[in-house]
Design an enzyme around this catalytic site. Structure first.
Site, mmCIF file in Angstrom:
data_model
loop_
_atom_site.group_PDB
_atom_site.id
_atom_site.type_symbol
_atom_site.label_atom_id
_atom_site.label_comp_id
_atom_site.label_asym_id
_atom_site.label_seq_id
_atom_site.Cartn_x
_atom_site.Cartn_y
_atom_site.Cartn_z
ATOM 1 N N SER A 22 -30.016 -21.460 6.357
ATOM 2 C CA SER A 22 -29.383 -20.229 5.895
ATOM 3 C C SER A 22 -28.918 -20.443 4.467
ATOM 4 O O SER A 22 -28.797 -21.589 4.004
ATOM 5 C CB SER A 22 -28.175 -19.908 6.793
ATOM 6 O OG SER A 22 -27.334 -18.924 6.212
ATOM 7 N N TYR B 298 -20.422 -22.289 11.581
ATOM 8 C CA TYR B 298 -21.779 -21.966 11.155
ATOM 9 C C TYR B 298 -22.132 -22.703 9.862
ATOM 10 O O TYR B 298 -23.202 -23.304 9.744
ATOM 11 C CB TYR B 298 -21.903 -20.450 10.971
ATOM 12 C CG TYR B 298 -23.302 -19.945 10.731
ATOM 13 C CD1 TYR B 298 -24.136 -19.644 11.805
ATOM 14 C CD2 TYR B 298 -23.776 -19.744 9.447
ATOM 15 C CE1 TYR B 298 -25.413 -19.163 11.598
ATOM 16 C CE2 TYR B 298 -25.056 -19.266 9.226
ATOM 17 C CZ TYR B 298 -25.872 -18.971 10.303
ATOM 18 O OH TYR B 298 -27.154 -18.494 10.092
#
Length: 264
Positions: free
Chosen positions: A146, A159
């Site tokens: 990401s 995350y």
């Protein structure tokens, strides 16, 4: 004088389509979103794809479309990973989950779960599938990271930590796999148009009393010069390219698909 650095086998033209005939792939989180798009792209290129997901119906539906095989597994359980195929040429670590909360309020059990699914499971899958790749002298590991593997955002401690760890794991796999013809790379998308993100847009619009368009431009895409969501098929195209014949020297890299977010 003996040439100690022989040339590789002839490559197809750069414009040739990626041909994965005879290859076997495994995609985690393959039942929807980015994972589904990756499954279909790899299958269309000729690979036999193992579709791994927690959702039985989704895994079976995508596997049927792709002509692959469905595997229902909870990647937070190491025992479930041990039951997945080991004879895999292409591993796409895509499965993930999100939780948003300040560090001072972040539930420790949720933090631990995210690390299990997004760091430990990819490690176990690499450990399981690399012997087959090494034996065949060819392999591709693609980790769907990401922009948050390269940058941080508030309230996403688990995350961001997991994606940064995945980046490091990918680099180690690249260094160790290089002598065996195995590459390992990350793709780093920004916000992708998936049902999860679309739901987040609706929720934030309702919570802040603004339009969904304003949520996109002023909140989610505030740091992105390109003011649109990425499509799952765009991520899958990058994954497929990394599995092609012209990327054998591209390893240990992180490929930003972030609309310029990390350029600033």
């Amino acid at each position: 004088m003996t040439n100690t650095f022989p040339a590789p086998a002839p490559l197809p033209p750069p414009t040739a389509a990626v041909d994965l005939s005879g290859r076997t792939a495994l995609v985690t989180g393959g039942g929807g979103g980015i994972g589904r798009a990756c499954v279909l792209a790899l299958a269309q290129a000729g690979a036999l794809v193992h579709v791994v997901d927690r959702d039985t119906a989704a895994a079976k539906a995508v596997a049927e479309i792709a002509g692959g095989e469905a595997h229902v597994a909870d990647l937070a359980d190491p025992g479930a990973v041990d039951l997945l195929p080991a004879e895999v040429d292409i591993l796409v670590n895509n499965a993930g989950l999100q939780h948003v909360a300040p560090l001072t309020e972040f539930p420790p059990d949720r933090f631990e779960l995210i690390q299990k699914v997004m760091v430990t499971a990819p490690f176990l899958l690499m450990r399981r599938t690399l012997p087959h790749m090494y034996a065949g002298g060819w392999g591709r590991i693609v980790n769907v990271s990401s922009v948050h593997g390269l940058r941080a955002s508030a309230f996403k401690s688990a995350y961001v930590a997991a994606k940064h760890a995945l980046e490091g794991l990918s680099k180690v796999a690249a260094v160790e796999g290089a002598p065996h013809g195995v590459t390992s790379n990350c793709v780093n998308p920004g916000y992708v148009r998936t049902p999860l993100v679309e739901g987040q847009v609706r929720d934030q619009a309702a919570a802040h009393g603004i339009s969904e368009g304003d949520v996109l431009s002023d909140v989610m895409l505030a740091r992105s010069p390109v003011k649109r969501l990425l499509e799952a098929e765009e991520v899958a195209a990058a994954v497929l390219w990394l599995c092609g014949p012209h990327t054998g020297c591209l390893t240990g890299a992180s490929l930003p698909l972030d609309g310029g977010w990390t350029a600033g």
